[in-house]
Design an enzyme around this catalytic site. Structure first.
Site, PDB file in Angstrom:
ATOM      1  N   ASP A 104     -11.038   1.418   2.748  1.00 55.19           N
ATOM      2  CA  ASP A 104     -11.264   2.989   2.694  1.00 55.19           C
ATOM      3  C   ASP A 104     -12.871   3.617   2.610  1.00 55.19           C
ATOM      4  O   ASP A 104     -13.515   2.817   2.229  1.00 55.19           O
ATOM      5  CB  ASP A 104     -10.497   3.690   1.353  1.00 55.19           C
ATOM      6  CG  ASP A 104      -8.883   3.781   2.111  1.00 55.19           C
ATOM      7  OD1 ASP A 104      -8.099   3.820   3.120  1.00 55.19           O
ATOM      8  OD2 ASP A 104      -8.280   3.159   1.500  1.00 55.19           O
ATOM      9  N   GLU A 114      -1.847   8.598  18.434  1.00 53.44           N
ATOM     10  CA  GLU A 114      -1.864   7.894  17.662  1.00 53.44           C
ATOM     11  C   GLU A 114      -0.691   6.346  17.842  1.00 53.44           C
ATOM     12  O   GLU A 114      -0.338   6.785  17.883  1.00 53.44           O
ATOM     13  CB  GLU A 114      -2.296   7.623  16.038  1.00 53.44           C
ATOM     14  CG  GLU A 114      -2.769   6.235  16.047  1.00 53.44           C
ATOM     15  CD  GLU A 114      -3.685   6.830  14.777  1.00 53.44           C
ATOM     16  OE1 GLU A 114      -4.301   7.757  13.344  1.00 53.44           O
ATOM     17  OE2 GLU A 114      -3.720   5.194  13.315  1.00 53.44           O
ATOM     18  N   ARG A 123       7.735   5.860  -5.931  1.00 57.21           N
ATOM     19  CA  ARG A 123       7.774   6.771  -7.389  1.00 57.21           C
ATOM     20  C   ARG A 123       8.799   7.553  -7.287  1.00 57.21           C
ATOM     21  O   ARG A 123       9.432   8.366  -6.837  1.00 57.21           O
ATOM     22  CB  ARG A 123       6.588   7.374  -7.435  1.00 57.21           C
ATOM     23  CG  ARG A 123       6.399   8.713  -6.443  1.00 57.21           C
ATOM     24  CD  ARG A 123       5.069   9.474  -6.228  1.00 57.21           C
ATOM     25  NE  ARG A 123       4.039   9.197  -5.729  1.00 57.21           N
ATOM     26  CZ  ARG A 123       3.256   9.305  -4.737  1.00 57.21           C
ATOM     27  NH1 ARG A 123       3.269  10.458  -5.204  1.00 57.21           N
ATOM     28  NH2 ARG A 123       1.647   8.926  -4.572  1.00 57.21           N
ATOM     29  N   ARG A 172       0.545  -1.123  -0.454  1.00 60.61           N
ATOM     30  CA  ARG A 172      -0.169   0.742  -0.299  1.00 60.61           C
ATOM     31  C   ARG A 172       0.817   1.254   0.189  1.00 60.61           C
ATOM     32  O   ARG A 172       0.249   2.363  -0.312  1.00 60.61           O
ATOM     33  CB  ARG A 172      -1.146  -0.128   1.148  1.00 60.61           C
ATOM     34  CG  ARG A 172      -1.507  -0.629   0.930  1.00 60.61           C
ATOM     35  CD  ARG A 172      -2.708  -1.158   2.829  1.00 60.61           C
ATOM     36  NE  ARG A 172      -3.500   0.516   2.996  1.00 60.61           N
ATOM     37  CZ  ARG A 172      -4.333   0.462   4.123  1.00 60.61           C
ATOM     38  NH1 ARG A 172      -4.535  -0.205   4.434  1.00 60.61           N
ATOM     39  NH2 ARG A 172      -4.045   1.585   4.117  1.00 60.61           N
ATOM     40  N   ARG A 216      -6.609  -5.177  15.398  1.00 61.57           N
ATOM     41  CA  ARG A 216      -5.107  -4.063  16.161  1.00 61.57           C
ATOM     42  C   ARG A 216      -6.325  -3.567  16.964  1.00 61.57           C
ATOM     43  O   ARG A 216      -7.433  -2.419  15.725  1.00 61.57           O
ATOM     44  CB  ARG A 216      -3.956  -3.907  15.204  1.00 61.57           C
ATOM     45  CG  ARG A 216      -3.079  -3.138  15.584  1.00 61.57           C
ATOM     46  CD  ARG A 216      -2.441  -4.362  16.113  1.00 61.57           C
ATOM     47  NE  ARG A 216      -1.285  -3.569  16.931  1.00 61.57           N
ATOM     48  CZ  ARG A 216      -0.687  -2.833  18.067  1.00 61.57           C
ATOM     49  NH1 ARG A 216      -1.122  -4.567  19.041  1.00 61.57           N
ATOM     50  NH2 ARG A 216       0.688  -2.980  18.264  1.00 61.57           N
ATOM     51  N   TYR A 254      -9.637  -4.431   5.617  1.00 68.60           N
ATOM     52  CA  TYR A 254     -10.253  -2.451   5.491  1.00 68.60           C
ATOM     53  C   TYR A 254     -10.469  -2.180   4.360  1.00 68.60           C
ATOM     54  O   TYR A 254     -10.306  -3.167   3.340  1.00 68.60           O
ATOM     55  CB  TYR A 254      -8.805  -2.790   6.041  1.00 68.60           C
ATOM     56  CG  TYR A 254      -7.929  -1.630   6.026  1.00 68.60           C
ATOM     57  CD1 TYR A 254      -8.094  -0.113   6.972  1.00 68.60           C
ATOM     58  CD2 TYR A 254      -8.118   0.095   4.938  1.00 68.60           C
ATOM     59  CE1 TYR A 254      -8.035   0.457   7.145  1.00 68.60           C
ATOM     60  CE2 TYR A 254      -7.561   0.864   4.847  1.00 68.60           C
ATOM     61  CZ  TYR A 254      -7.914   1.052   6.240  1.00 68.60           C
ATOM     62  OH  TYR A 254      -7.510   2.874   6.131  1.00 68.60           O
ATOM     63  N   ARG A 286       1.861   8.277  15.226  1.00 63.05           N
ATOM     64  CA  ARG A 286       1.435   9.814  14.810  1.00 63.05           C
ATOM     65  C   ARG A 286       0.772  10.584  15.022  1.00 63.05           C
ATOM     66  O   ARG A 286       0.188  10.399  16.554  1.00 63.05           O
ATOM     67  CB  ARG A 286       1.283   9.377  13.032  1.00 63.05           C
ATOM     68  CG  ARG A 286       0.227   9.055  12.880  1.00 63.05           C
ATOM     69  CD  ARG A 286      -0.790   8.733  11.558  1.00 63.05           C
ATOM     70  NE  ARG A 286      -2.260   7.591  11.581  1.00 63.05           N
ATOM     71  CZ  ARG A 286      -2.462   6.743  10.511  1.00 63.05           C
ATOM     72  NH1 ARG A 286      -1.457   7.358   9.451  1.00 63.05           N
ATOM     73  NH2 ARG A 286      -2.971   5.490  10.518  1.00 63.05           N
TER      74      ARG A 286
END
Ligand code: FAD
Ligand code: UDP
Length: 373
Positions: free
Chosen positions: A350, A300, A176, A172, A249, A348, A280
């Site tokens: 989005d 978090e 680049r 994920r 989790r 999971y 984060r």
């Protein structure tokens, strides 16, 4: 006692989209949630004039024009672009891994120089077929990126060594060779003006909603009130964990209001060093280009999931996938109940995928019931 066409367990995004579609087609719905608010994990609330993402940073992004147009009926999006940075010890790097990151790591300037550096590191690894996340990451990005930006973060996030994690998790993370800090490649991206809760409120207009109601404590009475059920809670809990519990989790959020205008200068800062216990810090006002005198930040902390804790991420390894397949078989034999959302499907998803899945379920279910009546 009033009867409804649908009992919808969960006032999150999935349940709200389904309810909206059902009401639009003349059905009656009762939506319940065990929490004291609507919105599930996309719930936002205003603090000091700032929309706070109460269950972690939520950035809407999609390549699906249909979903974008659908959700845009209920909100206007701002032009936020997610460009997180990573702090490793006293160093700072741009994410996702791109030419800015490679320049910060090695001083390289051109894509050819960056590729050569990464290839040189990959070649030293001699990994032919990556068998786990560690090998997959090393084979993709080499040693430096792995050690500074992946290893510590991933161990914290999942509570396991990278050698013991499936490799798909890391796919994920984009890599680049352009100077492009935009985390997502999707053409549509933004934060809803006024927060996410407003979208859910609009979706649930005209729907009976009961908060603070746990399906399992009121099951008998609730089942007597509806012909069919859309269940977006944990699938293993629905079946009384008869095959054993699925693994999740969890996360712990620590939120603070600070008496300053700008704490970290960015919406999302990742801490990739294992020695820092959180993964984060998000500074909510930067999702909306806020200029308020105060600021709200959230740290978090990934945490172990136990019964009663919030199940944030399914752990889709082989053992849990096999277990889920068994529950899914049971689900097919429940004629009145449809299982949806990230907990009902143990996947999971989005937000755009959640909306897409709810619309597909509504389409097939509501056509089917229309044909039956
Ligand atoms: P949920 O939001 O979990 O809703 C399910 C609801 O069911 C909950 O409110 C729960 O209380 C209720 N419920 C469960 N059991 C019962 C019961 N027994 N009785 C009554 N009620 C019950 N997506 C993106 O697109 N962009 C992002 O940036 C992003 N960031 C994320 C960050 C984190 C930390 C997490 C965990 C997810 C993120 N997501 C993101 C995914 C997004 O949160 C999901 O797509 C969305 O919330 C799924 O909606 P849902 O309705 O399936 O589940
Ligand atoms: N990840 C990482 N370093 C980072 C951010 C992410 O190694 O700075 C890894 C980590 O294993 C994580 C995965 O990439 O589980 C996916 O991260 P992403 O931020 O895309 O997903 P989220 O955690 O927001 O769902």
């Amino acid at each position: 006692m009033k009867r409804y066409d649908y009992l919808i367990v969960g006032a999150g995004l999935f349940g709200a989209v389904f309810a909206h579609e059902a009401v639009k087609r003349g059905k009656t719905c009762l939506v319940i949630d065990k929490r004291d608010h609507i919105g599930g994990n996309i719930y936002t609330k205003e603090v000091e004039g700032i929309q706070v993402h109460c269950y972690g940073a939520h950035i809407f992004h999609t390549s699906d024009r249909h979903v974008w147009e659908y959700v845009s009926q209920f909100t206007e999006f701002n032009h936020f672009v997610n460009s997180p940075v990573a702090v490793y010890k006293d160093e700072l790097y741009n994410l996702p891994f791109n030419m800015n990151t490679f320049h910060q790591l090695w001083g390289v300037v051109t894509p050819a120089q960056a590729k050569a550096k990464i290839q040189e590191q990959i070649a030293q690894m001699h990994i032919v077929e990556p068998k786990n996340l560690e090998e997959q990451a090393l084979a993709l990005v080499g040693k430096d990126v792995y050690e500074k930006l992946i290893e510590g973060y991933t161990r914290k996030q999942w509570g396991r060594e990278c050698k013991d994690l499936p490799s798909f998790i890391i796919r994920r993370l984009p890599l680049r060779y352009t100077y492009d800090n935009n985390y997502f490649k999707d053409p549509y991206q933004g934060i809803p003006k006024g927060g996410y809760t407003r979208i859910i409120k609009k979706l649930l207009e005209g729907v009976q909603v009961c908060l603070g109601v746990d399906f399992f404590t009121e099951k008998g009475a609730l089942l007597a009130q509806a012909d069919r059920i859309i269940y977006t809670g944990m699938i293993d809990e629905y079946f009384g964990h008869c095959y054993g519990p699925l693994e999740y989790r969890s996360l712990r959020f620590e939120t603070e209001v600070l008496d300053m205008g700008n704490y970290q200068g960015n919406a999302v800062v990742n801490y990739t060093d294992y020695g820092v216990p959180y993964t984060r810090i998000i500074e909510h006002k930067h999702f909306e280009f806020g200029t308020q005198p105060k600021t709200v930040i959230t740290r978090e902390y990934p945490s172990k999931w136990e019964q009663g804790a919030e199940p944030y991420y399914p752990v889709n390894d082989t053992r849990n996938t096999e277990l889920f397949n068994k529950y899914e078989k049971l689900a097919l034999d429940e004629p009145k109940v449809l299982f949806g959302g990230r907990l009902g499907m143990y996947r999971y998803m989005d937000m755009d995928k959640t909306i897409g899945a709810a619309l597909r379920m509504a389409e097939s279910e509501l056509q089917y019931t229309a044909a039956r009546s």
